[in-house]
Design an enzyme around this catalytic site. Sequence first.
Site, short mmCIF file in Angstrom:
data_model
loop_
_atom_site.label_atom_id
_atom_site.label_comp_id
_atom_site.label_asym_id
_atom_site.label_seq_id
_atom_site.Cartn_x
_atom_site.Cartn_y
_atom_site.Cartn_z
N GLY A 80 58.97 39.19 55.75
CA GLY A 80 60.02 40.19 55.92
C GLY A 80 60.67 40.09 57.29
O GLY A 80 60.35 39.23 58.10
N HIS A 127 44.69 33.75 41.07
CA HIS A 127 43.23 33.81 41.15
C HIS A 127 42.54 32.84 40.20
O HIS A 127 41.32 32.68 40.27
CB HIS A 127 42.75 35.24 40.93
CG HIS A 127 43.09 36.13 42.08
ND1 HIS A 127 42.20 36.45 43.07
CD2 HIS A 127 44.26 36.73 42.43
CE1 HIS A 127 42.78 37.22 43.96
NE2 HIS A 127 44.03 37.41 43.60
N SER A 161 58.52 32.39 51.17
CA SER A 161 59.77 33.05 50.80
C SER A 161 60.15 34.01 51.91
O SER A 161 59.41 34.95 52.22
CB SER A 161 59.59 33.80 49.48
OG SER A 161 60.80 34.40 49.08
N ASN A 162 61.30 33.79 52.53
CA ASN A 162 61.75 34.60 53.67
C ASN A 162 63.00 35.37 53.29
O ASN A 162 64.05 34.78 53.06
CB ASN A 162 62.03 33.70 54.87
CG ASN A 162 62.52 34.46 56.07
OD1 ASN A 162 62.50 35.67 56.11
ND2 ASN A 162 63.00 33.74 57.06
N ASP A 202 40.49 31.79 45.19
CA ASP A 202 39.81 33.07 45.30
C ASP A 202 40.57 33.97 46.26
O ASP A 202 41.12 33.50 47.27
CB ASP A 202 38.38 32.83 45.80
CG ASP A 202 37.54 34.07 45.68
OD1 ASP A 202 37.40 34.77 46.70
OD2 ASP A 202 37.04 34.36 44.58
#
Length: 105
Positions: free
Chosen positions: A49, A78, A24-25, A82
Amino acid sequence: DLSARAREGRLALSDVQRGTFTISNLGMFGIHQFRAVINPPESAILAVGAVVRKPVVVDEQDTVAVRPMLSLTIAADHRVIDGVVAARFLAALVQGIEFPETLLY
């Protein structure tokens, strides 16, 4: 097969549904940092970002210089992955961005 069909423009909607990882930009909107939310059934999402020029310490002598800085944040489910695996992925990504020559074989 999937790569070949993508290059040929022959992918069906079912071929690209139910991804496992998203990037996601929001950097192109000037957002410096954000936390992206995982979209089930995906296992992780990377938030990218904007690149911002900031003063940073660049050596052991505490020299300060202006450098382009980028914020990357990863969120992982999770139950699927992991946290240390996600952290290692992010560390490897940072290494590749900072030293792209290490990506060459």
